[in-house]
Write an enzyme that holds these catalytic residues in place. Structure first.
Site, short mmCIF file in Angstrom:
data_model
loop_
_atom_site.label_atom_id
_atom_site.label_comp_id
_atom_site.label_asym_id
_atom_site.label_seq_id
_atom_site.Cartn_x
_atom_site.Cartn_y
_atom_site.Cartn_z
CG HIS A 1 -2.04 1.00 1.16
ND1 HIS A 1 -1.87 2.32 1.52
CD2 HIS A 1 -3.32 0.88 0.74
CE1 HIS A 1 -3.02 2.96 1.34
NE2 HIS A 1 -3.90 2.12 0.88
CG ASP B 1 -7.79 -2.26 -3.05
OD1 ASP B 1 -8.93 -1.80 -3.00
OD2 ASP B 1 -6.78 -1.55 -2.93
#
Length: 434
Positions: free
Chosen positions: A310, A368
């Site tokens: 991330h 995600d």
């Protein structure tokens, strides 16, 4: 206002030019150097591509500590909100700064429920799109058109109109999203049912049909609610910054949210979970996982594992921990642990959590990765994944937009640049050019 915390002196080497810049501290997080007077005093700008080290605003809404894997909404840890709260309550919290009392929550639910339907003429907009249009393209167009229907909530200087616009956006976004899905299938639009909660109502509009009753699965409804909570706000990300930048010009709230949706559509932002599913389909089978893991480790191979790591979190994304548990709850309830693509995803998850390469580089599965698996199991096509992100993030966008409008220091956004083009040159008539 942030409190002062001394100054730093910036001096240009080889000259006597120097300036003292205030250092500011928030309630938590890194200190910030106030550079507002840097250009006026020294004639220089700062250079920060991607705004990786630049605070564009002051905010009291969301705090992230990427090193420690912390996400707080108004001070409350996201893990607690996802497990103990619901999306309506979190929406109230983001908008108002405090958790509601029972009476305040009921009033808020009623205020939002009054606006779940859309103007009937708005349904004709959908017929102007091809049936195979990407739902995000439809969302950008339809949400942008809302200002043509709701003139009584576009005056950003009127607090009451801002409140009404906030309720309308939160209430109508699930309806607009479900209509985009139904249109793509050629099925009739399903009207909202205000006796259902936010997640239940959305699932009903998505998957029910007029010819037979639709039973809402409580496990899936809870998962949907958690997904909404986990995506509700995430500080000054690309789409939120877009909403704030659009809003800084005085644009109406519907236009600002449409701008946020357009930004969210990008595969590096809201489209990441859709990219996860495409990656899994490319890998194909469990026996090919080692091959792709090897490719992911090869710096010369363009292949990258989607759904890992991330931009902000250098530790385990706290949202991913909740999403991981939710993922397994959904798969257990639906009996889908043996579904090939989902088995493949679980294999990747195990390797990423155990492989030294991923652990060393802190490439943990992110939110995600799991959300794509859950949504696929629930029956959502991958083209709708980013749409669901937009539905959830709307309340964060609205909260950030409201905060920006009320900020007396807010000015129209106007980044500067490091110019690398030609210097001044005179125009040459076309007949004399070499």
């Amino acid at each position: 206002m942030s409190k002062g915390d001394g100054t730093v002196t910036l001096a240009e080497s080889g000259t006597k030019n120097a300036v003292e810049l205030p250092v500011m501290s928030g309630t938590v997080g890194p200190r910030v150097i106030d550079i507002q007077k840097l250009y006026g005093d020294m004639g220089v700008f700062t250079y920060d591509p991607g705004f990786a080290a630049t605070a564009s605003c002051q905010s009291r809404i969301t705090y992230i500590d990427g090193e420690e894997g912390v996400l707080l909404h108004r001070g409350y840890p996201i893990e607690q909100l996802a497990e103990e709260s619901d999306f309506t309550e979190v929406s109230y919290l983001l908008l108002n700064g405090e958790l509601p009392t029972a009476a305040e929550k009921m009033q808020f639910q009623n205020d939002v429920a009054r606006h779940t339907m859309v103007h009937e003429q708005l349904t004709t907009f959908y017929r102007g799109f091809r049936r195979d249009a990407h739902p995000m393209a439809v969302m950008v167009g339809v949400v942008g058109a809302l200002s043509a229907f709701y003139h009584d909530s576009t005056d950003i200087n009127d607090p009451h109109q801002r409140t009404v616009a906030s309720f309308r956006m939160i209430a109508k976004m699930p309806t607009i999203a479900a209509m985009a899905y139904k249109y793509s299938l050629g099925q009739p639009f399903i009207y909202p049912q205000n006796h259902l909660n936010y997640a239940e109502n959305f699932l009903n509009m998505m998957f029910s049909v007029p010819c037979e009753p639709y039973r809402i699965n409580p496990v899936l409804a809870k998962a949907m609610d958690r997904i909404f909570i986990l995506h509700a706000d995430h500080e000054q990300n690309a789409s939120t910054s877009t909403v704030r930048l659009a809003g800084s010009s005085g644009a109406n709230p519907f236009a600002c949210i449409a701008a946020g949706i357009a930004c969210l559509w990008g595969p590096a932002h809201g489209g990441a979970n859709e990219a996860v599913l495409k990656m899994l389909e490319e890998i194909g089978t469990v026996d090919r996982v080692p091959e792709y893991i090897k490719r992911a480790k090869d710096k010369n191979d363009p292949f990258r594992l989607m759904g890992f790591g991330h931009r902000v979190y250098k530790n385990y994304d706290p949202r991913a921990k909740v999403m991981q548990r939710t993922c397994h709850e959904v798969l257990d309830d639906l009996g889908l642990h043996d579904e090939p693509l989902l088995k493949l995803a679980m294999k990747l998850e195990r390797i990423a959590l155990e492989d030294e390469y991923f652990i060393e580089k802190k490439l943990y599965p992110n939110v995600d990765f799991y959300s794509g698996i859950i949504l696929r199991a629930m029956g959502f096509p991958s083209s709708m994944f980013t749409v669901l992100f937009a539905v959830a993030r709307t309340v964060g966008w609205i909260a950030q937009w409201n905060e920006m409008i009320a900020d007396p220091q807010q000015r129209i956004g106007r980044p500067r640049q490091l110019y690398l083009g030609p210097t001044r040159r005179d125009y040459v008539p076309i007949g004399t050019r070499g």
